[in-house]
Scaffold this active site. Structure first.
Site, mmCIF file in Angstrom:
data_model
loop_
_atom_site.group_PDB
_atom_site.id
_atom_site.type_symbol
_atom_site.label_atom_id
_atom_site.label_comp_id
_atom_site.label_asym_id
_atom_site.label_seq_id
_atom_site.Cartn_x
_atom_site.Cartn_y
_atom_site.Cartn_z
ATOM 1 N N CYS A 249 14.133 -18.379 -17.802
ATOM 2 C CA CYS A 249 15.040 -19.320 -18.417
ATOM 3 C C CYS A 249 16.018 -18.640 -19.376
ATOM 4 O O CYS A 249 16.208 -17.501 -19.403
ATOM 5 C CB CYS A 249 14.559 -20.669 -18.797
ATOM 6 S SG CYS A 249 13.519 -20.275 -20.448
ATOM 7 N N ARG B 265 11.416 -23.721 -21.062
ATOM 8 C CA ARG B 265 10.924 -23.994 -19.421
ATOM 9 C C ARG B 265 10.241 -22.813 -18.749
ATOM 10 O O ARG B 265 9.107 -23.134 -18.078
ATOM 11 C CB ARG B 265 12.438 -24.060 -18.892
ATOM 12 C CG ARG B 265 13.121 -25.289 -19.264
ATOM 13 C CD ARG B 265 14.400 -25.320 -18.524
ATOM 14 N NE ARG B 265 15.447 -24.290 -18.997
ATOM 15 C CZ ARG B 265 16.636 -23.850 -18.699
ATOM 16 N NH1 ARG B 265 16.893 -24.603 -17.687
ATOM 17 N NH2 ARG B 265 17.121 -23.026 -19.316
ATOM 18 N N ASP C 42 17.151 -28.081 -19.639
ATOM 19 C CA ASP C 42 16.568 -27.594 -20.898
ATOM 20 C C ASP C 42 16.276 -28.510 -21.713
ATOM 21 O O ASP C 42 17.343 -29.412 -22.016
ATOM 22 C CB ASP C 42 17.714 -26.492 -21.285
ATOM 23 C CG ASP C 42 17.201 -25.622 -22.331
ATOM 24 O OD1 ASP C 42 15.950 -26.076 -22.815
ATOM 25 O OD2 ASP C 42 17.876 -24.869 -22.713
#
Length: 155
Positions: free
Chosen positions: A7, A13, A123
């Site tokens: 990420c 994440r 996100d």
């Protein structure tokens, strides 16, 4: 099998994805190595976001020992599969990879569930506990599918 989850900052994440895939692979009796990285260096050597840790813990997964690191071009040589969380991550991995870029190794995580749709894992960095829970559920579904697909092809 060696899998890398990527990420932006490797703080929300991808640490969740690493922990979830490790757990799902272990449950299936698979001896996989799973790691995570970020395309940026913002949080190198830091633990995952506190809410990612809490969300993982609430679901029986401990990610507190993970430390953030930046994605490197050499990761293409080290990993069999690289899953990215969004389209920007995909482009950044391609750019960082440069001459090492291997398109066949990189996939958007949610393409596992929604092939070709280029859906993104949102996100949750500035979000609430509810946002982190929703991201956990999305990633968990994709990780379960990755393991199921692998086990179906490699019984």
């Amino acid at each position: 099998m060696k899998v890398l989850m990527v990420c932006l900052g490797n703080i929300c994440r991808s640490p969740l994805a690493q922990g979830i895939l490790e757990a799902r692979a272990r449950e299936a009796g698979l001896n996989w190595e799973v790691d995570s990285a970020g395309t940026m260096h913002y949080h190198v050597n830091e633990p995952p976001h506190i809410q990612s840790q809490k969300t993982a813990q609430k679901n029986g997964i401990d990610i507190s020992a993970q430390r953030c690191r930046q994605f490197l071009a050499s990761d293409f040589d080290s990993f069999d599969r690289i899953y990215v969380m969004d389209n920007n991550n995909y482009r950044d991995v391609q750019k960082i990879g440069g001459d090492s870029w291997q398109e066949g190794k990189v996939e958007r995580l949610l393409d596992v569930l929604y092939p070709g749709e280029k859906r993104e894992v949102p996100d949750p960095y500035y979000g609430t506990e509810k946002d982190f829970d929703a991201v956990f559920q999305l990633i968990d579904q994709a990780c379960r599918k990755i393991v199921d697909n692998y086990c179906r092809v490699n019984p």
